[in-house]
Write a protein that holds these residues in place. Sequence first.
Motif, PDB file in Angstrom:
ATOM      1  N   GLU A 169      46.458  34.599  42.984  1.00 32.43           N
ATOM      2  CA  GLU A 169      46.357  34.759  44.618  1.00 32.43           C
ATOM      3  C   GLU A 169      46.874  36.305  44.998  1.00 32.43           C
ATOM      4  OE1 GLU A 169      47.337  31.280  46.644  1.00 32.43           O
ATOM      5  OE2 GLU A 169      45.673  29.939  45.862  1.00 32.43           O
ATOM      6  N   VAL A 170      46.183  36.866  45.574  1.00 33.70           N
ATOM      7  CA  VAL A 170      46.671  37.976  46.216  1.00 33.70           C
ATOM      8  C   VAL A 170      46.453  38.410  47.823  1.00 33.70           C
ATOM      9  CG1 VAL A 170      46.310  39.155  44.109  1.00 33.70           C
ATOM     10  CG2 VAL A 170      44.593  39.245  45.821  1.00 33.70           C
ATOM     11  N   ASN A 171      47.283  38.955  48.246  1.00 28.76           N
ATOM     12  CA  ASN A 171      47.207  39.447  49.772  1.00 28.76           C
ATOM     13  C   ASN A 171      46.537  40.835  49.768  1.00 28.76           C
ATOM     14  OD1 ASN A 171      48.415  37.001  50.060  1.00 28.76           O
ATOM     15  ND2 ASN A 171      50.483  37.910  50.373  1.00 28.76           N
ATOM     16  N   PRO A 172      45.267  40.993  50.185  1.00 27.16           N
ATOM     17  CA  PRO A 172      44.843  42.451  50.248  1.00 27.16           C
ATOM     18  C   PRO A 172      45.325  43.183  51.522  1.00 27.16           C
ATOM     19  CG  PRO A 172      43.104  40.702  50.187  1.00 27.16           C
ATOM     20  CD  PRO A 172      44.058  39.959  50.432  1.00 27.16           C
ATOM     21  N   TYR A 173      45.742  44.453  51.200  1.00 26.11           N
ATOM     22  CA  TYR A 173      46.175  45.071  52.254  1.00 26.11           C
ATOM     23  C   TYR A 173      44.966  46.159  52.653  1.00 26.11           C
ATOM     24  CZ  TYR A 173      51.079  43.061  51.775  1.00 26.11           C
ATOM     25  OH  TYR A 173      52.016  42.439  51.862  1.00 26.11           O
ATOM     26  N   GLY A 174      44.340  46.437  51.794  1.00 24.21           N
ATOM     27  CA  GLY A 174      43.310  47.609  52.222  1.00 24.21           C
ATOM     28  C   GLY A 174      42.608  47.998  50.892  1.00 24.21           C
ATOM     29  N   LEU A 175      41.515  48.886  51.321  1.00 27.18           N
ATOM     30  CA  LEU A 175      40.620  49.463  49.904  1.00 27.18           C
ATOM     31  C   LEU A 175      40.814  50.864  50.055  1.00 27.18           C
ATOM     32  CD1 LEU A 175      37.399  47.473  51.100  1.00 27.18           C
ATOM     33  CD2 LEU A 175      38.975  47.027  48.920  1.00 27.18           C
ATOM     34  N   VAL A 176      40.713  51.353  48.765  1.00 28.92           N
ATOM     35  CA  VAL A 176      40.648  53.083  48.522  1.00 28.92           C
ATOM     36  C   VAL A 176      39.574  53.143  47.590  1.00 28.92           C
ATOM     37  CG1 VAL A 176      42.037  54.651  47.521  1.00 28.92           C
ATOM     38  CG2 VAL A 176      43.231  52.954  48.688  1.00 28.92           C
ATOM     39  N   TYR A 177      38.930  54.227  47.810  1.00 29.97           N
ATOM     40  CA  TYR A 177      37.751  54.818  46.940  1.00 29.97           C
ATOM     41  C   TYR A 177      38.541  56.093  46.361  1.00 29.97           C
ATOM     42  CZ  TYR A 177      33.144  56.598  45.260  1.00 29.97           C
ATOM     43  OH  TYR A 177      32.329  57.133  44.593  1.00 29.97           O
ATOM     44  N   ASN A 178      38.506  56.175  44.845  1.00 31.02           N
ATOM     45  CA  ASN A 178      38.875  57.194  44.187  1.00 31.02           C
ATOM     46  C   ASN A 178      38.157  57.475  42.757  1.00 31.02           C
ATOM     47  OD1 ASN A 178      40.974  59.361  43.636  1.00 31.02           O
ATOM     48  ND2 ASN A 178      41.406  58.150  41.885  1.00 31.02           N
ATOM     49  N   ARG A 179      37.369  58.674  42.642  1.00 24.88           N
ATOM     50  CA  ARG A 179      36.720  58.925  41.274  1.00 24.88           C
ATOM     51  C   ARG A 179      36.035  57.982  40.989  1.00 24.88           C
ATOM     52  NH1 ARG A 179      39.230  63.166  38.523  1.00 24.88           N
ATOM     53  NH2 ARG A 179      38.471  62.289  36.485  1.00 24.88           N
ATOM     54  N   ASN A 180      35.047  57.567  41.754  1.00 23.49           N
ATOM     55  CA  ASN A 180      33.663  56.775  41.735  1.00 23.49           C
ATOM     56  C   ASN A 180      34.033  55.343  41.489  1.00 23.49           C
ATOM     57  OD1 ASN A 180      31.873  58.868  41.618  1.00 23.49           O
ATOM     58  ND2 ASN A 180      32.101  59.451  39.701  1.00 23.49           N
ATOM     59  N   HIS A 181      35.365  54.923  41.886  1.00 26.48           N
ATOM     60  CA  HIS A 181      35.791  53.504  41.816  1.00 26.48           C
ATOM     61  C   HIS A 181      36.313  53.088  42.923  1.00 26.48           C
ATOM     62  CE1 HIS A 181      34.750  53.009  37.628  1.00 26.48           C
ATOM     63  NE2 HIS A 181      35.320  54.030  37.382  1.00 26.48           N
ATOM     64  N   TRP A 182      36.213  51.827  43.406  1.00 21.94           N
ATOM     65  CA  TRP A 182      36.709  51.226  44.559  1.00 21.94           C
ATOM     66  C   TRP A 182      38.182  50.240  43.967  1.00 21.94           C
ATOM     67  CZ3 TRP A 182      35.935  51.729  49.552  1.00 21.94           C
ATOM     68  CH2 TRP A 182      34.568  52.429  49.950  1.00 21.94           C
ATOM     69  N   TYR A 183      39.088  50.532  44.787  1.00 16.12           N
ATOM     70  CA  TYR A 183      40.329  49.759  44.403  1.00 16.12           C
ATOM     71  C   TYR A 183      40.725  48.930  45.496  1.00 16.12           C
ATOM     72  CZ  TYR A 183      40.537  53.102  40.428  1.00 16.12           C
ATOM     73  OH  TYR A 183      40.214  53.726  39.419  1.00 16.12           O
ATOM     74  N   THR A 184      41.117  47.532  45.502  1.00 13.43           N
ATOM     75  CA  THR A 184      42.011  47.091  46.560  1.00 13.43           C
ATOM     76  C   THR A 184      43.493  47.140  46.140  1.00 13.43           C
ATOM     77  OG1 THR A 184      42.096  44.894  47.815  1.00 13.43           O
ATOM     78  CG2 THR A 184      42.017  44.911  45.518  1.00 13.43           C
ATOM     79  N   ILE A 185      44.355  47.458  47.378  1.00 14.61           N
ATOM     80  CA  ILE A 185      45.902  47.448  47.110  1.00 14.61           C
ATOM     81  C   ILE A 185      46.014  46.131  47.620  1.00 14.61           C
ATOM     82  CG2 ILE A 185      48.004  48.589  47.714  1.00 14.61           C
ATOM     83  CD1 ILE A 185      45.795  50.444  46.272  1.00 14.61           C
ATOM     84  N   ALA A 186      46.918  45.321  46.744  1.00 15.43           N
ATOM     85  CA  ALA A 186      47.167  43.881  47.304  1.00 15.43           C
ATOM     86  C   ALA A 186      48.648  43.450  46.787  1.00 15.43           C
ATOM     87  CB  ALA A 186      46.342  42.978  46.680  1.00 15.43           C
ATOM     88  N   HIS A 187      49.281  42.477  47.437  1.00 20.12           N
ATOM     89  CA  HIS A 187      50.388  41.883  47.067  1.00 20.12           C
ATOM     90  C   HIS A 187      50.026  40.655  46.077  1.00 20.12           C
ATOM     91  CE1 HIS A 187      54.031  39.390  47.030  1.00 20.12           C
ATOM     92  NE2 HIS A 187      54.865  40.694  46.996  1.00 20.12           N
ATOM     93  N   CYS A 188      50.357  40.780  44.620  1.00 13.43           N
ATOM     94  CA  CYS A 188      50.124  39.706  44.093  1.00 13.43           C
ATOM     95  C   CYS A 188      51.090  38.819  43.982  1.00 13.43           C
ATOM     96  CB  CYS A 188      50.077  40.201  42.410  1.00 13.43           C
ATOM     97  SG  CYS A 188      49.598  38.896  41.336  1.00 13.43           S
ATOM     98  N   GLN A 189      50.958  37.571  44.282  1.00 14.49           N
ATOM     99  CA  GLN A 189      51.668  36.272  44.489  1.00 14.49           C
ATOM    100  C   GLN A 189      52.198  35.802  43.027  1.00 14.49           C
ATOM    101  OE1 GLN A 189      50.335  33.193  46.800  1.00 14.49           O
ATOM    102  NE2 GLN A 189      49.848  34.292  48.561  1.00 14.49           N
ATOM    103  N   ARG A 190      51.543  35.993  42.115  1.00 11.43           N
ATOM    104  CA  ARG A 190      51.904  35.565  40.894  1.00 11.43           C
ATOM    105  C   ARG A 190      53.145  36.599  40.351  1.00 11.43           C
ATOM    106  NH1 ARG A 190      47.983  35.398  35.796  1.00 11.43           N
ATOM    107  NH2 ARG A 190      48.241  37.712  35.765  1.00 11.43           N
TER     108      ARG A 190
END
Length: 325
Positions: A169-190
């Motif tokens: 389970e994660v808390n997504p803080y936002g999305l980033v696009y970099n070098r042809n890939h999408w990433y989500t920056i999130a706080h991982c509860q585990r």
Amino acid sequence: MAKWDNMLSVLWMLRYGRKLTAAQIADNLEISVRTVYRYIDALCASGVPIVSESGHDGGIHILESFKETPLFFDAVELKALVDASKFAESAGYPYTDELKIALKKVEVGLHEEQRHNLYRQTSGLDVISPVRSSFTIPLLRDLEEAANKGQTVRIAYRKANAEQADEREVNPYGLVYNRNHWYTIAHCQRSKAMRTFRVDRIERLEMTESHFEKPEFFSASEYFRDESEGGLEADGPLTVIRIVGESDILNTICGHWHLRHYVTERNDREITFLLDVQTMNKYLPKYLIAFGTAIHIREPQELRLQLQEMAYRIAKHYEDNPNCT
């Protein structure tokens, strides 16, 4: 009031839907009737469909079809919008369909000459889109919604080279696009820490009933950049890496998103890096072997041997399986 402010005021008065006479508009804006007609002519020339009707029930009004049309884009601004949409589609932007609909609405308000000019100005630029899974689009939408609402999500995430995905389970803080890939920056509860997840490695996502509060002024792009550029204090000993090759090949290696931060010396024929041994062993052989005989590793010997062993395994694979399908 400035000319453009007055013209915009005329337009907004007409967008309410009722017919107005030139005298009514002039009285409201405290300008002359002649000036009103001059503004009307200028608006019509820019593509606004204004109709003037004579008679007892006549007056000036705007066509109903124009009320949803964005206003006052010049030729270069229109070109920029269309060109930007091509890059957005190439990046896998999750609202590409809505963006196309919005551009269609813009085009509806243009007269024939403007449409022809727009096509002429934008037909010379194309962006080649990489093949992407359609599964990524709903993931991006859900992650953005979760970030906006502060809603925790449960994901099944498969790391690179992992045989199966694991749930967290994660808390997504936002999305980033970099070098042809999408990433989500999130706080991982585990792991109870911030993590970066590549969206195309998320195999399943579902919303939970839990909510979170994102830190004030958090920037996903700044975090991603800091992690990419600031993660240079790796544990373990450092080693000097010297690579020889043609200038354009060295430019490519120097431009690598991670390696560029470790360059210590550079000339037309050679690059020198100072890199931690752990990162070198894990990533560099796989990356550098793609350059084949176009480069030569001067040092360290350990890296030379790793590339030699990797090349041997590849050659042996095809020697032992000449007809493998």
